[in-house]
Design a protein around this motif. Sequence first.
Motif, PDB file in Angstrom:
ATOM      1  N   TYR A 143       0.924  -1.221  -0.141  1.00 34.66           N
ATOM      2  CA  TYR A 143      -0.018  -0.108   0.142  1.00 34.66           C
ATOM      3  C   TYR A 143       0.856   1.253   0.041  1.00 34.66           C
ATOM      4  O   TYR A 143       0.678   2.239  -0.726  1.00 34.66           O
ATOM      5  CB  TYR A 143      -0.956   0.017   1.347  1.00 34.66           C
ATOM      6  CG  TYR A 143      -2.017   0.907   1.155  1.00 34.66           C
ATOM      7  CD1 TYR A 143      -1.989   2.340   0.871  1.00 34.66           C
ATOM      8  CD2 TYR A 143      -3.295   0.361   1.261  1.00 34.66           C
ATOM      9  CE1 TYR A 143      -3.301   2.962   0.807  1.00 34.66           C
ATOM     10  CE2 TYR A 143      -4.534   1.208   1.348  1.00 34.66           C
ATOM     11  CZ  TYR A 143      -4.233   2.524   1.193  1.00 34.66           C
ATOM     12  OH  TYR A 143      -5.410   3.373   1.262  1.00 34.66           O
TER      13      TYR A 143
ATOM     14  N   ALA B 155      -3.966   2.175  -4.771  1.00 32.45           N
ATOM     15  CA  ALA B 155      -3.670   1.479  -3.395  1.00 32.45           C
ATOM     16  C   ALA B 155      -4.789   0.767  -2.613  1.00 32.45           C
ATOM     17  O   ALA B 155      -4.502  -0.421  -1.978  1.00 32.45           O
ATOM     18  CB  ALA B 155      -2.687   2.324  -2.588  1.00 32.45           C
ATOM     19  N   GLN B 156      -5.812   1.516  -2.144  1.00 32.34           N
ATOM     20  CA  GLN B 156      -6.898   1.099  -1.416  1.00 32.34           C
ATOM     21  C   GLN B 156      -7.584  -0.115  -2.336  1.00 32.34           C
ATOM     22  O   GLN B 156      -7.974  -1.000  -1.473  1.00 32.34           O
ATOM     23  CB  GLN B 156      -7.993   2.054  -1.142  1.00 32.34           C
ATOM     24  CG  GLN B 156      -8.847   1.535  -0.374  1.00 32.34           C
ATOM     25  CD  GLN B 156      -8.541   1.238   1.217  1.00 32.34           C
ATOM     26  OE1 GLN B 156      -7.822   2.160   1.853  1.00 32.34           O
ATOM     27  NE2 GLN B 156      -8.948  -0.039   1.500  1.00 32.34           N
TER      28      GLN B 156
ATOM     29  N   TYR C 120      -5.890  -3.236  -1.910  1.00 26.57           N
ATOM     30  CA  TYR C 120      -5.658  -3.690  -0.410  1.00 26.57           C
ATOM     31  C   TYR C 120      -7.159  -4.424  -0.416  1.00 26.57           C
ATOM     32  O   TYR C 120      -7.279  -5.471  -0.002  1.00 26.57           O
ATOM     33  CB  TYR C 120      -5.774  -2.648   0.514  1.00 26.57           C
ATOM     34  CG  TYR C 120      -6.278  -3.107   1.914  1.00 26.57           C
ATOM     35  CD1 TYR C 120      -5.310  -3.634   2.786  1.00 26.57           C
ATOM     36  CD2 TYR C 120      -7.534  -2.708   2.425  1.00 26.57           C
ATOM     37  CE1 TYR C 120      -5.704  -4.041   4.075  1.00 26.57           C
ATOM     38  CE2 TYR C 120      -8.019  -3.123   3.651  1.00 26.57           C
ATOM     39  CZ  TYR C 120      -6.952  -3.838   4.320  1.00 26.57           C
ATOM     40  OH  TYR C 120      -7.551  -4.433   5.595  1.00 26.57           O
TER      41      TYR C 120
END
Length: 259
Positions: A37, A198-199, A202
């Motif tokens: 992340y 990035a989220q 994840y």
Amino acid sequence: MLMPEIDTSVPHSARIWNYWLGGKDNYEVDQQAGDAYSKQAPQVVAMARESRRYLIRVVTHLTQDLGVRQLLDIGTGLPTQDNTHEVAQRIAPTAKIVYVDNDPIVLAHAAALLYSTPEGVTSYIDADLHDPEKIIGAAAKILDFNKPVALMLMGILGHIQDHDEAKRIVHRLQAALPTGSYFAHYDGIDTDPDLTKAQQGYDDTGAVPYVLRSPEQLSAYYEGFELLEPGLVPCPLWRPDPGDLPSATDIYGGVACKP
């Protein structure tokens, strides 16, 4: 009390947050997810640390300057330095703090949260944010809802996938508060493409997703309340400590009073 089984096969947001804060309550899977992340969005580590500093300033202002003696902190997360009860009871030893979470990891660490000054109260409720009625009923056995209460929803509302549902939950909790109470909050925003990417990476790991929202969406949580200065702003810019030279981050927060 039997400790629930903790799944260490997928990363977990509370443990990753703990990793970014420099804590030890995390596993290799969390470290790998946290590194992936932060490689995509390096600012996330600063976001985690600034959110903790923001919480400390908020609780200090509530207890020291506004005289709040009851705090309901929903979405407790893993204990770290300067937890809500530690900050509040240093200033006001008689303060009552109720933590709420339904995460087995947090439950396993509840003993670390369940200490208090002799004059005050620190308690823990095992409940889900999706069930505000249960939270209100359980909290009312500890807190006096005829007196001001500070409702804290720090970095938790992104876990409610539907924004309309998130608003309903917030407004139901707020409705239980008496006049003169406060609402304190922060959440991540969606204005940075790298952070959004990035989220998503994840979320794709199978962990509990977190929805980044626009500042305009976050402002809906404050409807009917009076925002204190400086309003809903990047957390580092919310009443920074003297001498600080804060920079904006992609995490917004505010404190508001119920008229």
